[in-house]
Structure formats: C-alpha cells, structure tokens
Design an enzyme around this catalytic site. Structure first.
Site, PDB file in Angstrom:
ATOM      1  N   TYR A 135      -0.874   8.472  -3.917  1.00  0.00           N
ATOM      2  CA  TYR A 135      -0.333   8.804  -5.228  1.00  0.00           C
ATOM      3  C   TYR A 135      -0.324  10.307  -5.494  1.00  0.00           C
ATOM      4  CZ  TYR A 135      -0.806   3.835  -6.427  1.00  0.00           C
ATOM      5  OH  TYR A 135      -0.701   2.457  -6.461  1.00  0.00           O
ATOM      6  N   LYS A 186      -7.588  -0.135   5.919  1.00  0.00           N
ATOM      7  CA  LYS A 186      -6.636  -0.614   6.924  1.00  0.00           C
ATOM      8  C   LYS A 186      -6.854   0.211   8.188  1.00  0.00           C
ATOM      9  CE  LYS A 186      -3.244  -3.454   7.931  1.00  0.00           C
ATOM     10  NZ  LYS A 186      -3.530  -4.888   8.135  1.00  0.00           N
ATOM     11  N   ASP A 218      -5.465  -6.615   3.776  1.00  0.00           N
ATOM     12  CA  ASP A 218      -4.707  -7.861   3.727  1.00  0.00           C
ATOM     13  C   ASP A 218      -5.638  -9.077   3.717  1.00  0.00           C
ATOM     14  OD1 ASP A 218      -5.412  -7.000   6.244  1.00  0.00           O
ATOM     15  OD2 ASP A 218      -3.523  -7.535   7.217  1.00  0.00           O
ATOM     16  N   ASP A 242      -5.477  -0.259  -6.606  1.00  0.00           N
ATOM     17  CA  ASP A 242      -4.494  -0.572  -7.639  1.00  0.00           C
ATOM     18  C   ASP A 242      -4.046  -2.028  -7.504  1.00  0.00           C
ATOM     19  OD1 ASP A 242      -2.576  -0.487  -9.609  1.00  0.00           O
ATOM     20  OD2 ASP A 242      -1.394   1.113  -8.705  1.00  0.00           O
ATOM     21  N   ASP A 246      -5.604  -5.603  -9.778  1.00  0.00           N
ATOM     22  CA  ASP A 246      -4.693  -6.430 -10.572  1.00  0.00           C
ATOM     23  C   ASP A 246      -4.723  -7.878 -10.099  1.00  0.00           C
ATOM     24  OD1 ASP A 246      -3.972  -4.370 -12.185  1.00  0.00           O
ATOM     25  OD2 ASP A 246      -1.930  -4.151 -11.443  1.00  0.00           O
TER      26      ASP A 246
END
Length: 351
Positions: A135, A186, A218, A242, A246
C-alpha cells in the site's frame, strides 16, 4: 485527556454520536474536539485530510474515527478522494500497529455464517502492520507496456525494523492472552515474506513463553472458516491483514460488531469500527453503533489507560445483547429490533 473526534462520512456521524453518548456517561475528564475528515473534509476545504484536522489529531492523546467514503467524490483524482484521509493519518501519526479483535458474543453465535459449534467462544486478535507493504511501497503507478498497452505496478516492501516492531506487538499481546502467535505470510513465493518469517522467528526468541507458528496466507484464509478457534493472535502484513481481518469479521455474525485500534510506538491510537461509511443506509438511523462503542473501550484501555472504564463499556454492551436488543444487521427472531439511537441509549443506560 484529549480526544480528537473525526466523524467523517456516511453513517460516521450517527455512530460517533452514540459512542460519545457512552463516553460522556463515564464522567471522565476528557476534552473532545471535532474536526472534518474524508468527504466532509473535502467539502469544507477541498482536502480529505485538512491541515487543521491533522493538527488536532497530532495534539490529541487519542483519535475517535467514524468512517470515510462518499460516492459523490468517486470521480475525484486519487489524492482528493475521502479514503486518502485514513491513509494520511496512519502515515503522519506513525500508526503502524492495527489491532482487530474478532469476538463472538454468546448471544450472537447463531448469527455467524458458520455453525454455532465452530464459532462459539471464539476470541482471536489480528495484529496487522499498517504503514508498510504494497500500500505504501514505491515505486507504483501505471505506465506504457512493451506490448503497446498499459501496465500497473506496485511495490511490496518491508524493512527488518518494521517487521520486528510489529512482531513485538503481537508477542506482547499474546503474552496477555493465550500465549500463541501465528505469523501469516507467503514465504514460498515472496522475498518480502521470506524476510518477514526470518525476522519474526528471530524476535520470538525474546518471548520463550509464547508459542510461534507460521502459516501461508491462503491456508490461513481457509483455516479461519474451517477451524477458527485454533488461533489466538495472528500477525501479518498490511495487504494480508486487510483481507484476513475482514474475513474474520464475518465469523462474528456482523461487521457492525468489530472495533479496531491503530497504535503508534507510544500507545497513542486511532480507534474506529472496521466497517465503512455505508452510504446506502446513512441518515436512516439503522446503523449498528456497537463496533464504535467497543472502539471507545479499546481507546480507554490502550491510549487513555482507563482499564476499569473500558471493562464497564464492554460489560454494558454484553448486557444490552443479553437483554435481546438488536440492530437490523444482527436481528433474529425472538429479539427486539432497535435503531442506532436506541442502541446507544441502551448501552449508556446499562452503564
């Protein structure tokens, strides 16, 4: 104690009003100052984060934030859009550690998308690094591609010091909870994640009483819906955090129930519900204010050092749920549906 109050857009002013009602009921020596932000900031002075608003936030001990986002400004250049306000506050205030608890209240276990037995008693904490990663990484942009079209590019980047400080936040938090940290990355494909895993592992040596595990993002996304109670504290980067936070919010039955804290190195923080501005229901008096009220509890605990008051607020929310009061997002047969103001009144009365 000084609190900057930034209601923002959409349902922000409505839910902040109820949170302030609860805060005032505590009769603490708190000085509050309002300021526009997001679309409201752009409407006032042409900037989503006005300089005057930033100054008020810098001078405060804590920031209580509503939500930003207004479809009227969707066609503005990116730098002027309401959502840039929250990114600017995180950067300017050094708010690098985002704490997002996902707790299933016993009264709402049946509201979860998962079976009750899977989520009953769930209380996990996601610690998300907030000021680095893709970001904020440079360079980024859109440019001409070799095939004659265009390509977009972003840079995923973390320094060792950034990873180390967020790891410490996670280990410290776990030491006060279940003493387990799961670091999510990852590392099988990303150089950034390989560094992340190495540094988190090194930092764990300073916390021998906390168990550390690693999980690919994942797999973590799958495990959150398969067996979420296996987790205590999850620590991860900005992008993965993020998404996962959620996802975790829906385990609780409604995103309208989840508070959050974004902290700097000294414990100063910005406190907000994790849901957005919900312009489709703004002004209708139906938004759930409980996430914002629970954000007040987090503010009292982490920045204002008022643990007893924080527990009182949380107990008041529990009592209201036990009494069967529900906003539309958590309503079920046999409970009483109430609006935003009525729910705020009930929590204040329960105090």
């Amino acid at each position: 104690m000084k609190v900057a109050v930034l209601p923002g857009d959409g349902i922000g002013p409505e839910i902040i009003a109820q949170a302030l009602k609860v805060l005032r009921k505590l009769n603490l020596a708190v000085e509050m100052q309002d300021a526009p932000v997001g679309g409201a900031g752009y409407a006032a002075v042409g900037e989503p984060l006005p300089s005057a608003t930033l100054k008020i936030a810098q001078q405060a001990d804590a920031i209580l934030f509503g939500a930003v986002g207004d479809p009227r400004y969707d066609n503005l250049e990116r730098a002027k859009r309401p959502e840039q306000a929250i990114l600017g506050l995180r950067k300017e205030l050094g708010l690098f550690a985002n704490l997002r608890p996902a707790q299933v209240h016993p009264e709402l276990a049946s509201a979860s998308a998962l079976k009750t037995e899977v989520v009953a008693g769930l209380y996990i904490l996601i610690v998300r690094e907030l000021t680095g990663d893709i970001y904020f990484g440079q360079p980024k942009g859109i440019r001409a591609a070799a095939d004659g079209g265009r390509e977009g590019f972003d840079t995923m980047r973390y320094s060792e010091s950034e990873v180390r400080r967020i790891a410490r936040v996670a280990f410290e938090a776990a030491g006060k909870r279940g003493r387990r940290v799961c670091s999510v990355d990852k590392a099988n494909v990303l150089e950034t994640s390989q560094l992340w895993r190495e540094v988190v592992s090194q930092e764990s040596n300073s916390y021998p009483d906390v168990e550390l595990s690693h999980m690919y993002v994942d797999n973590c996304a799958m495990q959150l819906v398969r067996n979420p109670k296996q987790f205590d504290v999850i620590v991860t980067g900005n992008l993965f955090g993020d998404i996962l936070s959620d996802e975790a919010s829906m385990l609780t039955g409604s995103i309208g129930m989840l508070p959050s804290a974004s902290l700097d190195a000294a414990g100063k923080g910005l406190y907000e519900p994790i849901h957005g501005s919900a312009p489709d229901i703004a002004g209708k008096g139906v938004a759930n204010p409980l996430a914002t009220i629970l954000s007040v509890a987090m503010m009292l605990r982490y920045s204002l050092r008022q643990e007893k008051a924080a527990r009182r607020v949380e107990a008041a929310v529990t009592k209201v749920l036990r009494d069967g009061l529900r906003t539309a997002d958590i309503y079920a047969a046999g409970t009483t549906k109430v609006g935003t103001q009525q729910m705020g009144d009930a929590v204040a009365a329960a105090l």
